[in-house]
Enzyme design. Structure first.
Site, short mmCIF file in Angstrom:
data_model
loop_
_atom_site.label_atom_id
_atom_site.label_comp_id
_atom_site.label_asym_id
_atom_site.label_seq_id
_atom_site.Cartn_x
_atom_site.Cartn_y
_atom_site.Cartn_z
N SER A 65 0.83 -1.33 -0.06
CA SER A 65 -0.02 0.02 -0.05
C SER A 65 0.94 1.23 -0.12
O SER A 65 2.09 1.35 0.35
CB SER A 65 -0.86 -0.01 1.37
OG SER A 65 -1.52 1.38 1.44
N TYR A 121 -1.54 -1.00 10.43
CA TYR A 121 -1.56 -1.30 8.84
C TYR A 121 -0.55 -0.79 8.11
O TYR A 121 0.13 -1.48 7.33
CB TYR A 121 -2.98 -0.76 8.41
CG TYR A 121 -3.21 -0.68 6.92
CD1 TYR A 121 -3.63 -2.02 6.40
CD2 TYR A 121 -2.98 0.27 6.14
CE1 TYR A 121 -3.62 -2.09 5.22
CE2 TYR A 121 -3.03 0.02 4.75
CZ TYR A 121 -3.51 -1.03 4.14
OH TYR A 121 -3.71 -1.13 3.06
#
Length: 259
Positions: free
Chosen positions: A138, A151
């Site tokens: 990401s 995350y």
């Protein structure tokens, strides 16, 4: 060639399955939802005439990678391309995230990635190369992200793990790519909420996967689909870490519930 795609029941995983099937790849699809996998597999077999096997596993569970590989051995399938796509995120104040949720996140986003890669890569090398790994990271992995702490840290691991392995396997005919998308129109935001996109324009999953496969074909180390995403990702690491984190906090606090 056979590709194994994790998190294949929806979003980027399902899109990887569709685009790889269109390229003529046989598939092994892994996710928690057997019903969704079966429906996707039936459509891919009918449309593209490829073999599609499905396994229902929860990659948050300890030992899940070993169970996936045991299933592969049972049906005699050798994997040529591993797509470590399964993952989910948490957002909000760290102490308010439900107990155990971040642990499950690390199991899926990090532990299963390492486990499946370690279990499948040796056989790819033994067959003389020609295989590869695509790990889905990401843009959050390019800097610390308050309110997405676990995350972002997990996705930083995915990026660095992928780049390190790519360098190890240069010259051994095995490709490793890190896909680092920005906000993408998938079920990810059904879990963490639309505010987690932080106002960014979401890319369609199809465009993200097309960019990933183009980059894989070209033996790139990583790819950040979308011009704006790529610019931000390449600028962030060049700033002082404390400054980057402070700036990130001003942006990511939008995810919090209004006080």
């Amino acid at each position: 060639m056979t590709a194994l795609v994790t998190g294949a029941s929806s979003g980027l995983g399902a899109e990887f399955a569709r685009q790889l099937a269109a390229r003529g790849h046989d598939l092994v699809l892994v996710a928690r939802s057997r019903d969704r996998l079966d429906a996707l597999a039936a459509g891919l077999r009918e449309r593209h005439g490829v073999r599609v096997d499905v396994f229902a596993h929860d990659l948050a569970e300890r030992g899940a990678p070993e169970r996936v590989v045991a299933d592969l051995a049972t049906i005699g399938i050798a994997v040529d391309l591993l797509v470590n796509n399964a993952g989910f995120g948490t957002a909000g104040r760290f102490e308010q995230i439900p107990a155990g949720r971040d642990t499950d996140q690390v199991m899926v986003n990090v532990v299963s990635v390492v486990g499946l890669t370690r279990l499948l890569v040796p056989a790819m090398l033994a067959r003389g190369g020609g295989g590869g790994v695509i790990n889905v990271g990401s843009t959050a992995g390019f800097q610390p992200s308050p309110y997405f702490a676990a995350y972002a840290a997990a996705k930083a691991f995915v990026l660095n793990f992928s780049l390190a392995l790519r360098e190890e396997y240069r010259g051994r005919d095995l490709r490793v790519l890190a896909l680092c998308p920005g906000p993408t129109r998938t079920a990810f935001f059904d879990v963490v909420g639309e505010r987690a996109a932080i106002g960014a324009r979401m890319m369609p999953a199809g465009a993200v996967v097309r960019a990933a496969l183009r980059a894989y074909d070209r033996d790139r180390g990583y790819v950040v689909p979308g011009l704006g995403n790529a610019v931000n990702a390449h600028l962030s690491p060049r700033r002082p870490r404390r400054l980057v984190t402070a700036i990130a906090k001003r942006v990511t606090r939008a995810v919090l519930d209004p006080a």
